[in-house]
Design an enzyme around this catalytic site. Structure first.
Site, PDB file in Angstrom:
ATOM      1  N   ASP A  88     144.085  51.081 -27.303  1.00 12.76           N
ATOM      2  CA  ASP A  88     143.643  49.835 -27.925  1.00 12.76           C
ATOM      3  C   ASP A  88     144.728  48.757 -27.816  1.00 12.76           C
ATOM      4  O   ASP A  88     145.894  49.006 -28.126  1.00 12.76           O
ATOM      5  CB  ASP A  88     143.314  50.113 -29.393  1.00 12.76           C
ATOM      6  CG  ASP A  88     142.708  48.930 -30.101  1.00 12.76           C
ATOM      7  OD1 ASP A  88     141.589  48.538 -29.723  1.00 12.76           O
ATOM      8  OD2 ASP A  88     143.353  48.404 -31.031  1.00 12.76           O
ATOM      9  N   ASP A 127     132.864  46.202 -28.692  1.00 12.25           N
ATOM     10  CA  ASP A 127     133.397  44.878 -29.020  1.00 12.25           C
ATOM     11  C   ASP A 127     132.635  43.747 -28.344  1.00 12.25           C
ATOM     12  O   ASP A 127     133.043  42.594 -28.453  1.00 12.25           O
ATOM     13  CB  ASP A 127     134.872  44.789 -28.594  1.00 12.25           C
ATOM     14  CG  ASP A 127     135.810  45.495 -29.554  1.00 12.25           C
ATOM     15  OD1 ASP A 127     135.438  45.667 -30.726  1.00 12.25           O
ATOM     16  OD2 ASP A 127     136.916  45.882 -29.128  1.00 12.25           O
ATOM     17  N   ASP A 174     123.416  60.303 -37.426  1.00 10.77           N
ATOM     18  CA  ASP A 174     123.785  60.721 -38.782  1.00 10.77           C
ATOM     19  C   ASP A 174     123.042  61.996 -39.146  1.00 10.77           C
ATOM     20  O   ASP A 174     121.812  62.040 -39.094  1.00 10.77           O
ATOM     21  CB  ASP A 174     123.453  59.598 -39.773  1.00 10.77           C
ATOM     22  CG  ASP A 174     123.627  60.021 -41.215  1.00 10.77           C
ATOM     23  OD1 ASP A 174     124.501  60.862 -41.485  1.00 10.77           O
ATOM     24  OD2 ASP A 174     122.895  59.490 -42.083  1.00 10.77           O
ATOM     25  N   ASP A 210     128.116  60.682 -37.682  1.00  3.25           N
ATOM     26  CA  ASP A 210     129.177  61.649 -37.952  1.00  3.25           C
ATOM     27  C   ASP A 210     129.407  62.537 -36.726  1.00  3.25           C
ATOM     28  O   ASP A 210     128.659  62.494 -35.742  1.00  3.25           O
ATOM     29  CB  ASP A 210     128.854  62.490 -39.189  1.00  3.25           C
ATOM     30  CG  ASP A 210     127.415  62.979 -39.231  1.00  3.25           C
ATOM     31  OD1 ASP A 210     126.941  63.489 -38.190  1.00  3.25           O
ATOM     32  OD2 ASP A 210     126.764  62.836 -40.280  1.00  3.25           O
ATOM     33  N   ASP A 216     140.536  57.454 -28.815  1.00  2.68           N
ATOM     34  CA  ASP A 216     141.100  56.126 -28.980  1.00  2.68           C
ATOM     35  C   ASP A 216     142.525  56.229 -29.511  1.00  2.68           C
ATOM     36  O   ASP A 216     142.769  56.941 -30.495  1.00  2.68           O
ATOM     37  CB  ASP A 216     140.249  55.312 -29.953  1.00  2.68           C
ATOM     38  CG  ASP A 216     139.747  54.020 -29.342  1.00  2.68           C
ATOM     39  OD1 ASP A 216     140.595  53.261 -28.836  1.00  2.68           O
ATOM     40  OD2 ASP A 216     138.537  53.764 -29.372  1.00  2.68           O
ATOM     41  N   GLU A 233     143.415  48.871 -22.860  1.00  2.09           N
ATOM     42  CA  GLU A 233     142.744  47.603 -23.163  1.00  2.09           C
ATOM     43  C   GLU A 233     143.788  46.490 -23.134  1.00  2.09           C
ATOM     44  O   GLU A 233     144.789  46.560 -23.836  1.00  2.09           O
ATOM     45  CB  GLU A 233     142.079  47.659 -24.533  1.00  2.09           C
ATOM     46  CG  GLU A 233     141.349  46.381 -24.889  1.00  2.09           C
ATOM     47  CD  GLU A 233     140.903  46.329 -26.342  1.00  2.09           C
ATOM     48  OE1 GLU A 233     139.868  45.701 -26.624  1.00  2.09           O
ATOM     49  OE2 GLU A 233     141.602  46.905 -27.207  1.00  2.09           O
TER      50      GLU A 233
END
Length: 588
Positions: free
Chosen positions: A220, A350, A29, A37, A106, A275
């Protein structure tokens, strides 16, 4: 690289690469708001370059209301203000490419946010986008044996399907007076991929990002895109334990991915990793995605090894043993050896931290972190390093529900407590703490400064209390650290073809603590010996691993520093591995 003639190897950059996964919310950050960020990633590009990684996988930074930490996307072509600007993203891409580090993004297209313009328009029953999502009328509540907490009096959800995040998979929309399908959070409505316009819009968006210069996609839950043909009417009423089998690898999935490949991916030198949610992925199904005659994906993420210690619910866990873990990896090493390619991972955003899950995060934290890294970097496939893994970061000691942020932890727990299925968090704390995705989402530990050097503000989620001991600054200063060991492992892929392309063969499959295997490419071999235990273990070299007295033997890498770098062949007849010891020998 050393090894055989290039013409004998089916080379690809993504096979030889090491991918570093960045969860930007927890990485670094720079503006003091407690959230990582894009500028924070830019600030650490030299760190990535020093580590030696070849590619970055950036978790979602798109515009999102954050119901699922960015996996509920409101605009695929905008950057979330909390993360920065598109100009900063452009600079990040340039900074990575200037250092010969590629970037994959992603791709989340099973669902959008309910705040995406497509869904907002779809809520109007007269809209041309109504069919972009799955809408259905409810049913008479007196005719079904399941409960729903919303909807008009006397009306129940279309069926008893349950979301993967807990609770019904259908949400009632008062403006539409119908229900929409969401396999995950209610703010993540599922896109209807049967609609030609949906697929065209997704492919156009992918093309837009590729034109900006990215090097591929992590896709994903991509095997959930094709829902059963019964939807949105006449679908079966299944118990929740049939949900994954019902929606995974659906009837048109290969048609959709083949169309994606033809429209966007084909002819480009990209890394594409899908995935794949499934309790069990048959190898012939996997090859349909990644094989020579498959859908065009470079590789997939399967979950078979991630399910060994998981019960049905997040508050349940199971014992795992090494023979089972070896069996899973061996099945995939052998199954994709001739047709396809493996992804190699033991943790990500995850999953819990691998050293707490598969190693010993106490007395032998450093040794077991190095051993697990050795495993991932000496199997055939592309290794994925999740941020902090290279430091040996551990799970977080959550004390109460207030410590968690993850919807996949909180929703099932609250539902179970409310229904009386479990008494309270304290009664299941040990298993939940071991399983929660939030273990991976605590801030990256950069230094011993306040908040681990992650932020000058209040972090969005707690910093692991062990940051004063485990942090990048101290690890980089210590030549015997996990960080330096990972740097050595990554360098091996540049130096030895056999590390990347060698054929895998497993020995001692039933041994409870030893994992011994070879990798062979022409006249080169690796002998990898790993002791997954707190106890010293001796063994004789398997007869099948023949070593001639004239063979050159080198100890390439190991997590104890007193091993002979150039042993004689006879020295490998009998070996004694110390607790969590890893040794990799090169035989030529």
């Amino acid at each position: 690289m050393t090894g055989v003639d290039n013409d004998a190897i089916d080379r690809a950059w993504w096979k030889e690469a090491v991918v570093y996964q960045i969860y930007p919310r927890s990485f670094n950050d720079t503006d003091g708001n407690g959230v990582g960020d894009i500028a924070g990633v830019i600030e650490k590009v030299d760190y990535l370059d020093d580590l030696g990684v070849d590619c970055v996988w950036l978790n979602p930074v798109y515009e999102s209301p954050n119901a699922d930490n960015g996996y509920d996307i409101a605009d695929y072509q905008s950057i979330m203000a909390e993360f920065g600007t598109m100009a900063e993203w452009d600079r990040l891409l340039d900074e990575l490419h200037d250092r010969d580090i590629r970037l994959i993004m992603d791709l989340v297209v099973n669902h959008t946010s309910d705040e995406h313009a497509w869904f907002v328009e779809s809520r109007d029953p007269a809209s041309e986008k109504r069919d972009w999502y799955y809408w259905r009328e409810g049913v008479d509540a007196d005719t079904v044996d399941y409960d729903t907490d919303e909807g008009p009096a006397g009306e129940a959800a279309p069926n008893n399907w349950e979301s993967f995040f807990g609770g019904p998979a259908w949400a009632y929309d008062e403006a539409s007076e119908e229900w929409y399908l969401h396999m995950f959070d209610r703010k993540q409505p599922d896109l209807n991929w049967r609609n030609d316009e949906v697929r065209e819009a997704v492919f156009d968006m992918m093309e837009w990002w590729l034109q900006k210069g990215i090097d591929g996609f992590r896709m994903d839950v991509v095997n959930l895109l094709s829902k059963p043909e019964g939807l949105p009417s006449g679908d079966p009423d299944l118990p929740n334990n049939g949900m994954l089998d019902l929606v995974a690898n659906g009837p048109r999935i290969h048609e959709y991915l083949g169309e994606m490949n033809e429209a966007v991916l084909e002819g480009r030198d990209l890394l594409t990793v899908g995935e794949m949610l499934a309790d069990d992925m048959p190898m012939e199904t996997a090859r349909q995605y990644v094989g020579e005659d498959g859908d065009g994906l470079s590789m997939i993420f399967h979950f078979e090894h991630m399910l060994l210690d998981r019960g049905e619910h997040i508050w349940e866990d199971e014992d795992w043993d090494l023979p089972d873990l070896k069996a899973v990896f061996t099945r995939w090493q052998e199954g994709l050896a001739e047709d396809g390619w493996n992804s190699l991972y033991l943790n990500n955003h995850d999953q819990p931290r691998m050293v707490s899950r598969f190693g010993n995060d106490d007395e032998y934290r450093r040794e077991s972190a190095k051993l697990l890294g050795t495993l991932l970097h000496t199997l055939q496939g592309t290794p994925y390093v999740y941020q902090g893994e290279e430091l040996g970061m551990t799970n977080y000691p959550f004390e109460s529900l207030d410590d968690f942020r993850d919807v996949d932890t909180l929703n099932p727990l609250r539902n179970a407590i409310d229904s009386g299925e479990i008494e309270d968090f304290a009664s299941v704390r040990q298993a939940v703490n071991a399983n929660s995705r939030d273990n991976a989402r605590t801030p990256m530990q950069w230094s011993a400064d306040e908040h681990a050097g992650f932020t000058d503000g209040d972090p969005w989620i707690g910093v692991n209390p062990n940051y004063e001991e485990i942090n990048a600054e101290s690890e980089r200063d210590d030549p015997d650290s996990v960080w330096h060991y990972y740097r050595d492992l990554i360098a091996l892929r540049d130096d030895y073809d056999v590390v990347v392309y060698g054929e895998y063969e497993n020995y001692l499959p039933d041994h409870e603590s030893l994992w011994v295997y070879t990798r062979t490419l022409s006249d080169e071999r690796l002998l990898v010996t790993l002791n997954f235990s707190d106890t010293p273990t001796a063994f004789s070299r398997p007869d099948e691993v023949s070593i001639d007295a004239t063979d050159d033997v080198d100890h390439l890498v190991g997590n104890y520093d007193d091993v002979d770098d150039a042993p004689a062949a006879a020295d490998l007849e009998d070996l004694r591995l110390r607790p969590w010891e890893a040794r990799v020998y090169h035989l030529d």
